[in-house]
Design an enzyme around this catalytic site. Structure first.
Site, PDB file in Angstrom:
ATOM      1  CD  GLU A 165      30.398  37.497  36.859  1.00  0.00           C
ATOM      2  OE1 GLU A 165      29.165  37.576  36.941  1.00  0.00           O
ATOM      3  OE2 GLU A 165      30.990  37.271  35.781  1.00  0.00           O
ATOM      4  CD  GLU A 220      34.440  35.793  33.533  1.00  0.00           C
ATOM      5  OE1 GLU A 220      33.351  36.165  34.032  1.00  0.00           O
ATOM      6  OE2 GLU A 220      34.969  36.359  32.561  1.00  0.00           O
ATOM      7  CG  ASP A 271      32.048  40.718  35.362  1.00  0.00           C
ATOM      8  OD1 ASP A 271      31.618  39.758  34.708  1.00  0.00           O
ATOM      9  OD2 ASP A 271      33.240  40.796  35.735  1.00  0.00           O
ATOM     10  CG  ASP A 315      33.681  30.430  28.863  1.00  0.00           C
ATOM     11  OD1 ASP A 315      33.295  31.554  28.548  1.00  0.00           O
ATOM     12  OD2 ASP A 315      33.799  29.491  28.047  1.00  0.00           O
ATOM     13  CG  HIS A 337      31.894  33.727  31.079  1.00  0.00           C
ATOM     14  ND1 HIS A 337      32.569  33.559  29.893  1.00  0.00           N
ATOM     15  CD2 HIS A 337      31.798  35.058  31.288  1.00  0.00           C
ATOM     16  CE1 HIS A 337      32.898  34.754  29.416  1.00  0.00           C
ATOM     17  NE2 HIS A 337      32.434  35.663  30.233  1.00  0.00           N
ATOM     18  CD  GLU A 396      27.471  36.328  31.236  1.00  0.00           C
ATOM     19  OE1 GLU A 396      28.139  35.375  31.676  1.00  0.00           O
ATOM     20  OE2 GLU A 396      27.935  37.470  31.088  1.00  0.00           O
TER      21      GLU A 396
HETATM   22  C1  LIG Z   1      31.944  42.526  31.265  1.00  0.00           C
HETATM   23  C2  LIG Z   1      33.156  41.770  31.747  1.00  0.00           C
HETATM   24  O1  LIG Z   1      34.189  42.709  31.984  1.00  0.00           O
HETATM   25  C3  LIG Z   1      33.661  40.769  30.731  1.00  0.00           C
HETATM   26  O2  LIG Z   1      33.978  41.442  29.539  1.00  0.00           O
HETATM   27  C4  LIG Z   1      32.639  39.681  30.445  1.00  0.00           C
HETATM   28  C5  LIG Z   1      32.401  38.846  31.674  1.00  0.00           C
HETATM   29  O3  LIG Z   1      33.259  38.673  32.538  1.00  0.00           O
HETATM   30  C6  LIG Z   1      31.097  38.202  31.860  1.00  0.00           C
HETATM   31  O4  LIG Z   1      30.270  38.279  30.912  1.00  0.00           O
HETATM   32  O5  LIG Z   1      30.904  37.617  32.945  1.00  0.00           O
HETATM   33 MG   LIG Z   2      32.405  37.870  34.407  1.00  0.00          MG
END
Ligand SMILES: C[C@H](O)[C@H](O)CC(=O)C(=O)O
Ligand SMILES: [Mg+2]
Length: 395
Positions: free
Chosen positions: A241, A269, A214, A292, A319, A339
């Site tokens: 991602e 997201e 990510d 999201d 997301h 997720e």
């Molecule tokens: C881990 C990523 O930087 C962020 O905090 C969360 C995310 O973008 C995701 O779960 O997809």
């Molecule tokens: Mg992400």
């Protein structure tokens, strides 16, 4: 059955984890040198909170019907969201029937077009929309998923996002998504560290376990292409991602053309509305859409996004947003997995994603969640009564 009307809408702020899940204490994996568009500035590289990733806080929206039923939802929005709800959106909600969800959404979106379209305004509209779905389902004594057409499978299966894909595998998840720690400003040394971490996880997780990166909008096309190509060819990366800023639709389309066939490009997201996702689809930006539900426009809009994606033969894997995405994913054939964002500080415990805000929030067991775990009315969760709510504005 005479449907009750919505008598009150109220908006509150909450601090400390929960829906604004980046709002964690120190020492948490989610704030440990994770690459972002701000990381080109060394002073903002170690901690995302240093540049304000958690400034908004949680927006809590409550809607109360004439029969006393109360629906609620939480999302990222804080005091800005409270102002938008109380000073602008309330007029479209109060006095309407609890079934008037589509009309309320259309009025909220069109009335805020001159200053909204995406970002905090769509987060806020999402929060109102989710609270309305919670209310309607509770009035009807049904789980939200039953109002969406019901489950298409007996259980949800999850991949886990966090610093420990090795533990995710041991805990029964189908894959592990790592945060990317280094980007272009850290040159070849940073690239080497990114690949070394992936190599180590591949050794620990074996060849078949999904591993993803990510990149949280933080790369450029050249770096993303080089990272993705080596990560896929040498370590079987499943998807890359959010490699680029969300407005760079052209960059995503180029990235998808440049990376090896078989590697998936995913994003979404920080995108909002059916029109934003139509752009991602028609410009060929990604293989999996990741809206999201607390940011894209809520459930009412996510249903439209999902149908559009389905017509394009694309998967929608929202997301992570706790029960708000679980009730959706279980009802969509083009959302085959979900997720689970690991919010334990060491990414080693399976804890409720929106802890401490939602009581009765279900968590995956052995990486799965039975549909029957989502059968309570509404989204099936209660607001933690011990939380310090603050209502900064009233209407
Ligand atoms: C881990 C990523 O930087 C962020 O905090 C969360 C995310 O973008 C995701 O779960 O997809
Ligand atoms: Mg992400």
């Amino acid at each position: 059955m005479d449907m009750p009307t919505i008598q009150h809408i109220r908006a509150f702020t909450l601090r400390g984890a929960g829906a604004d899940y980046h709002d964690q204490g120190s020492g948490h994996w989610i704030d440990d040198h994770i690459w972002t568009p701000m990381a080109k500035y060394p002073e903002y590289r170690q901690s995302r909170q240093s540049f304000g990733i958690n400034v908004l806080g949680t927006l809590l929206v409550e809607v109360e019907a004439s029969d006393g039923t109360v629906g609620f939802a939480v999302t990222t929005g804080g005091e800005l969201g409270c102002w938008i709800v109380e000073k602008h959106l309330a007029r479209f909600v109060e006095g309407q029937k609890v079934t008037d969800i589509e009309k309320i959404w259309d009025q909220m979106y069109n009335a805020t077009l001159y200053y909204g379209r995406k970002g905090i305004v769509l987060n806020t509209i999402s929060g109102v929309d989710l609270a309305l779905w919670d209310l309607l389902a509770k009035v009807r004594g049904e789980p939200v998923h039953a109002l969406l057409g019901g489950p298409v499978r007996d259980e949800l299966q999850f991949y886990m996002t966090g610093a420990r894909p090795d533990l995710a595998k041991a805990q029964g998840f189908i894959g592990g998504k790592l945060p990317l720690h280094h980007g272009p400003a850290e040159g070849p040394e940073g690239m080497r560290k990114n690949l070394e971490l992936l190599a180590a996880m591949r050794r620990q997780c074996g060849d078949d376990f999904w591993l993803m990166y990510d990149c949280w909008m933080g790369l450029d096309l050249d770096y993303a292409t080089r990272l993705a190509t080596t990560a896929y060819n040498e370590f079987g990366l499943k998807w890359i991602e959010e490699a680029l800023p969300p407005d760079d639709y052209w960059g995503y389309a180029d990235l998808r053309r440049k990376v090896p066939p078989g590697l998936l490009v995913t994003t979404g997201e920080h995108e909002a509305t059916r029109w934003g996702f139509r752009l991602l689809l028609e410009m060929g930006c990604c293989d999996i859409l990741q809206p999201d539900v607390g940011w894209c426009g809520g459930l009412t809009e996510l249903l439209k996004i999902s149908a559009l994606a389905d017509a394009h033969g694309k998967l929608v894997v929202p997301h992570g947003s706790s029960v708000y995405s679980y009730h959706f994913v279980i009802t969509r054939h083009n959302s085959p997995f979900a997720e689970f964002l690991n919010m334990s500080p060491g990414a080693d415990q399976v804890v409720p994603m929106f802890h401490p805000q939602l009581l009765d929030e279900p968590v995956p067991v052995n990486g799965r969640l039975k549909a029957s775990a989502l059968d309570k009315p509404g989204f099936g969760v209660r607001l933690n009564p011990d939380l310090a709510l603050h209502r900064p504005h009233t209407h």
